[in-house]
Design an enzyme around this catalytic site. Structure first.
Site, PDB file in Angstrom:
ATOM      1  N   SER A   1       0.827  -1.205   0.000  1.00  6.02           N
ATOM      2  CA  SER A   1       0.000   0.000   0.000  1.00  6.02           C
ATOM      3  C   SER A   1       0.863   1.257   0.000  1.00  6.02           C
ATOM      4  O   SER A   1       2.042   1.229   0.340  1.00  6.02           O
ATOM      5  CB  SER A   1      -0.908   0.021   1.234  1.00  6.02           C
TER       6      SER A   1
HETATM    7  N1  SAM Z   1      -0.414  -4.576   4.055  1.00  4.12           N
HETATM    8  C1  SAM Z   1       0.336  -5.130   2.969  1.00  4.12           C
HETATM    9  C2  SAM Z   1       1.713  -4.543   2.871  1.00  4.12           C
HETATM   10  O1  SAM Z   1       2.078  -3.714   3.718  1.00  4.12           O
HETATM   11  O2  SAM Z   1       2.441  -4.948   1.961  1.00  4.12           O
HETATM   12  C3  SAM Z   1      -0.390  -4.957   1.657  1.00  4.12           C
HETATM   13  C4  SAM Z   1      -1.498  -5.895   1.525  1.00  4.12           C
HETATM   14  S1  SAM Z   1      -2.123  -6.077  -0.096  1.00  4.12           S
HETATM   15  C5  SAM Z   1      -2.859  -4.536  -0.437  1.00  4.12           C
HETATM   16  C6  SAM Z   1      -3.496  -7.165   0.290  1.00  4.12           C
HETATM   17  C7  SAM Z   1      -3.070  -8.557   0.666  1.00  4.12           C
HETATM   18  O3  SAM Z   1      -4.231  -9.249   1.118  1.00  4.12           O
HETATM   19  C8  SAM Z   1      -2.520  -9.358  -0.486  1.00  4.12           C
HETATM   20  O4  SAM Z   1      -1.241  -9.849  -0.163  1.00  4.12           O
HETATM   21  C9  SAM Z   1      -3.526 -10.495  -0.656  1.00  4.12           C
HETATM   22  O5  SAM Z   1      -2.959 -11.704  -1.079  1.00  4.12           O
HETATM   23  C10 SAM Z   1      -4.099 -10.586   0.735  1.00  4.12           C
HETATM   24  N2  SAM Z   1      -5.410 -11.235   0.840  1.00  4.12           N
HETATM   25  C11 SAM Z   1      -6.489 -11.123   0.050  1.00  4.12           C
HETATM   26  N3  SAM Z   1      -7.493 -11.905   0.491  1.00  4.12           N
HETATM   27  C12 SAM Z   1      -7.031 -12.523   1.611  1.00  4.12           C
HETATM   28  C13 SAM Z   1      -7.591 -13.455   2.526  1.00  4.12           C
HETATM   29  N4  SAM Z   1      -8.841 -13.935   2.404  1.00  4.12           N
HETATM   30  N5  SAM Z   1      -6.821 -13.877   3.549  1.00  4.12           N
HETATM   31  C14 SAM Z   1      -5.549 -13.428   3.706  1.00  4.12           C
HETATM   32  N6  SAM Z   1      -4.962 -12.554   2.869  1.00  4.12           N
HETATM   33  C15 SAM Z   1      -5.700 -12.105   1.835  1.00  4.12           C
END
Ligand code: SAM
Length: 195
Positions: A42
């Protein structure tokens, strides 16, 4: 939460450490950047704002859904007693875990799985941070939030979501405030968008 401590740690954390070499040169930009598998780290200003809203305390037990690169996890772990973090993509989790271990964090528990269901074994959590866009707020996450707890979660369709701050009072009442409009990748899974 000590705002100055957050600022100091935020500024000291090298974002380029959390991204792959070909885009390290873009780390200083206030933009989301690709981390592989169609996912993103993000934008720093939003990570800062979401952390401020979540307001972790030194004795907080936190749950993070969407570990991604581990950047937000590092900030939560620095500001909290313990952080439980869930990521559905194993390869991303492996990389994030290595980075966070290299930074000597010992208060983080990692799980590969569907975070739309939370992590019920260690509930309740004082703080819940969701870093992917939920279709609706999963009831499972609300029920895993402790009395007096706070949850920050983007909610809405894939192109634009409301960033919601959800609080649970000591008597269990739920209050929802919409803070701003944001754009996150989808929260997939049983209580998210379909895979
Ligand atoms: N906070 C993170 C960072 O600092 O890099 C960025 C997160 S990214 C915007 C969203 C993440 O949520 C992705 O890595 C994606 O694979 C994960 N995600 C999506 N659905 C999910 C789920 N049901 N359970 C766990 N992770 C999930």
């Amino acid at each position: 939460m000590d705002q100055q401590e957050l600022e100091a740690y935020f500024c000291s954390l090298d974002r380029s450490f959390f991204i792959d070499s070909d885009i390290k040169k873009c780390a200083a930009l206030d933009r989301p950047l690709p981390i592989g598998f169609g996912q993103t780290i993000s934008q720093p200003s939003l990570v800062r704002e979401m952390t401020r809203l979540l307001a972790p305390e030194k004795d907080s037990k936190g749950l993070e859904i969407g570990t991604g690169s581990g950047f937000q996890t590092a900030i939560l772990a620095k500001m909290s007693a313990k952080v439980f973090t869930v990521e559905r993509i194993e390869e991303l989790m492996e990389k994030a875990k290595k980075r966070l271990e290299a930074l000597k964090f010992s208060n983080i528990c990692f799980k590969v799985g569907d975070g739309s269901k939370g992590w019920p074994e260690y509930a309740p959590y004082d703080r819940i941070m969701v870093t992917a866009a939920a279709r609706v707020v999963p009831d499972e996450l609300v029920s895993q939030l402790a009395a007096g707890g706070r949850m920050v979660i983007p909610v809405g369709p894939p192109d634009l979501q409301e960033l919601q701050l959800i609080t649970k009072t000591d008597d269990g009442a739920i209050h929802t405030n919409t803070v701003e409009m944001v754009r996150f990748v989808e929260l997939k899974g049983q209580y998210g968008w379909t895979e």
